[in-house]
Design a protein around this motif. Sequence first.
Motif, mmCIF file in Angstrom:
data_model
loop_
_atom_site.group_PDB
_atom_site.id
_atom_site.type_symbol
_atom_site.label_atom_id
_atom_site.label_comp_id
_atom_site.label_asym_id
_atom_site.label_seq_id
_atom_site.Cartn_x
_atom_site.Cartn_y
_atom_site.Cartn_z
ATOM 1 N N SER A 1 0.789 -1.318 0.221
ATOM 2 C CA SER A 1 -0.677 0.114 -0.121
ATOM 3 C C SER A 1 1.215 1.212 0.152
ATOM 4 O O SER A 1 0.668 2.331 -0.527
ATOM 5 N N ARG A 2 1.691 1.295 0.405
ATOM 6 C CA ARG A 2 2.660 2.715 0.891
ATOM 7 C C ARG A 2 3.504 2.635 -0.993
ATOM 8 O O ARG A 2 4.047 3.627 -1.252
ATOM 9 N N ALA A 3 3.409 1.376 -1.912
ATOM 10 C CA ALA A 3 4.311 1.317 -3.181
ATOM 11 C C ALA A 3 3.144 2.114 -3.405
ATOM 12 O O ALA A 3 3.057 2.309 -5.214
ATOM 13 N N GLY A 4 2.156 1.371 -3.434
ATOM 14 C CA GLY A 4 0.324 1.711 -4.537
ATOM 15 C C GLY A 4 0.275 1.184 -5.139
ATOM 16 O O GLY A 4 0.190 0.800 -6.015
ATOM 17 N N LEU A 5 1.043 -0.791 -5.011
ATOM 18 C CA LEU A 5 0.613 -2.086 -5.623
ATOM 19 C C LEU A 5 -0.429 -2.596 -4.839
ATOM 20 O O LEU A 5 -0.878 -1.860 -3.875
ATOM 21 N N THR A 6 -0.654 -3.683 -6.170
ATOM 22 C CA THR A 6 -1.839 -4.466 -5.230
ATOM 23 C C THR A 6 -0.959 -5.505 -5.155
ATOM 24 O O THR A 6 -1.100 -6.921 -4.422
ATOM 25 N N ALA B 1 15.326 -2.691 0.412
ATOM 26 C CA ALA B 1 14.399 -2.251 0.397
ATOM 27 C C ALA B 1 13.450 -1.713 -0.539
ATOM 28 O O ALA B 1 12.250 -2.525 -0.752
ATOM 29 N N GLY B 2 14.244 -1.386 -1.782
ATOM 30 C CA GLY B 2 13.559 -0.844 -3.289
ATOM 31 C C GLY B 2 13.549 -1.962 -4.095
ATOM 32 O O GLY B 2 13.099 -2.430 -5.267
ATOM 33 N N GLY B 3 14.690 -3.514 -3.917
ATOM 34 C CA GLY B 3 14.667 -4.701 -5.189
ATOM 35 C C GLY B 3 12.873 -4.533 -4.569
ATOM 36 O O GLY B 3 12.462 -4.825 -6.659
ATOM 37 N N PRO B 4 12.182 -5.158 -4.267
ATOM 38 C CA PRO B 4 11.875 -5.804 -3.992
ATOM 39 C C PRO B 4 10.102 -5.455 -4.543
ATOM 40 O O PRO B 4 9.228 -6.267 -5.168
ATOM 41 N N VAL B 5 10.653 -4.011 -4.282
ATOM 42 C CA VAL B 5 9.428 -3.282 -4.932
ATOM 43 C C VAL B 5 9.051 -2.989 -6.075
ATOM 44 O O VAL B 5 8.478 -2.723 -6.653
ATOM 45 N N TYR B 6 10.220 -2.696 -7.083
ATOM 46 C CA TYR B 6 10.535 -2.846 -8.351
ATOM 47 C C TYR B 6 10.182 -4.250 -8.767
ATOM 48 O O TYR B 6 9.418 -3.892 -9.547
ATOM 49 N N LEU B 7 11.063 -5.601 -8.157
ATOM 50 C CA LEU B 7 10.401 -6.714 -8.859
ATOM 51 C C LEU B 7 8.954 -7.095 -8.869
ATOM 52 O O LEU B 7 7.991 -6.772 -9.730
ATOM 53 N N THR B 8 8.200 -6.268 -8.007
ATOM 54 C CA THR B 8 6.536 -6.063 -8.093
ATOM 55 C C THR B 8 6.278 -5.484 -8.689
ATOM 56 O O THR B 8 5.020 -5.872 -9.468
ATOM 57 N N ALA B 9 6.375 -4.161 -9.014
ATOM 58 C CA ALA B 9 5.985 -3.327 -9.944
ATOM 59 C C ALA B 9 5.703 -4.470 -11.164
ATOM 60 O O ALA B 9 4.941 -3.434 -12.045
ATOM 61 N N VAL B 10 7.346 -4.918 -11.444
ATOM 62 C CA VAL B 10 7.693 -4.912 -13.100
ATOM 63 C C VAL B 10 6.174 -6.788 -13.312
ATOM 64 O O VAL B 10 5.509 -6.189 -13.797
ATOM 65 N N LEU B 11 5.923 -7.360 -11.944
ATOM 66 C CA LEU B 11 5.027 -8.250 -12.148
ATOM 67 C C LEU B 11 4.049 -8.303 -11.638
ATOM 68 O O LEU B 11 3.199 -8.417 -12.882
ATOM 69 N N GLU B 12 3.633 -6.882 -11.426
ATOM 70 C CA GLU B 12 1.998 -6.862 -11.707
ATOM 71 C C GLU B 12 1.692 -5.892 -13.103
ATOM 72 O O GLU B 12 0.319 -5.791 -13.426
ATOM 73 N N TYR B 13 3.053 -5.005 -13.561
ATOM 74 C CA TYR B 13 2.562 -4.371 -15.110
ATOM 75 C C TYR B 13 1.804 -5.628 -15.594
ATOM 76 O O TYR B 13 1.375 -5.403 -17.040
ATOM 77 N N MET B 14 3.111 -6.848 -16.109
ATOM 78 C CA MET B 14 3.404 -8.057 -16.794
ATOM 79 C C MET B 14 1.623 -8.632 -17.028
ATOM 80 O O MET B 14 1.066 -8.900 -17.170
ATOM 81 N N ALA B 15 1.181 -8.778 -15.708
ATOM 82 C CA ALA B 15 -0.155 -9.718 -14.756
ATOM 83 C C ALA B 15 -1.371 -9.166 -15.475
ATOM 84 O O ALA B 15 -1.969 -9.340 -16.624
ATOM 85 N N ALA B 16 -1.182 -7.504 -16.212
ATOM 86 C CA ALA B 16 -1.806 -6.311 -15.884
ATOM 87 C C ALA B 16 -1.826 -5.796 -17.969
ATOM 88 O O ALA B 16 -3.147 -6.504 -18.004
ATOM 89 N N GLU B 17 -0.852 -6.659 -18.177
ATOM 90 C CA GLU B 17 -0.857 -6.792 -19.705
ATOM 91 C C GLU B 17 -1.005 -7.513 -20.367
ATOM 92 O O GLU B 17 -2.179 -7.621 -21.834
ATOM 93 N N VAL B 18 -1.201 -8.885 -20.303
ATOM 94 C CA VAL B 18 -1.206 -10.483 -20.197
ATOM 95 C C VAL B 18 -2.382 -10.300 -20.429
ATOM 96 O O VAL B 18 -3.165 -10.746 -21.279
ATOM 97 N N LEU B 19 -3.331 -9.570 -19.117
ATOM 98 C CA LEU B 19 -5.185 -9.727 -18.425
ATOM 99 C C LEU B 19 -5.741 -8.647 -19.560
ATOM 100 O O LEU B 19 -6.757 -9.234 -19.779
#
Length: 145
Positions: free
Chosen positions: A33-38, A59-77
């Motif tokens: 929620s702090r990063a604005g991600l689902t 601390a920033g690595g997991p946030v970046y990885l999660t953002a990329v994963l969320e974007y890829m999932a949204a794109e495919v869906l």
Amino acid sequence: LAARSSPARPPRAHMAPKATAGRGKKKSESKSSRAGLTFPVARCARQLRFMRLAKRLGAGGPVYLTAVLEYMAAEVLELAGNACRDNKKKRITPRHLVLAIRNDEELNKLLGSVTIASGGVLPNIHQVLLPKKKGAKEDKQSQDF
């Protein structure tokens, strides 16, 4: 053996309980929620730690990885939903995922070696196998030499 008894410690006078000064208790907020991600940032961080890719993890690595994963999932869906709507269906199936991935140039390059179960293949008939059109230009050469 006699149990060792430690002498009783006197309470520490310099460690007074913290006063909140009227601010109240701070509500805990997740990293997602702090990063604005689902997608869950903490879960990605935990998996990165368990993989032991490095001794330390920022601390920033997991946030970046999660953002990329969320974007890829949204794109495919999104593309799969469009393929689903084109076929007049309401539910995304593996077939719609395959159609979405194979029709997108970048996703096809990324997931070129991936096989999706029950996905099928893209409809494709080679030009040589198609019947020739009868109204096409025919070779009109004169018989004169």
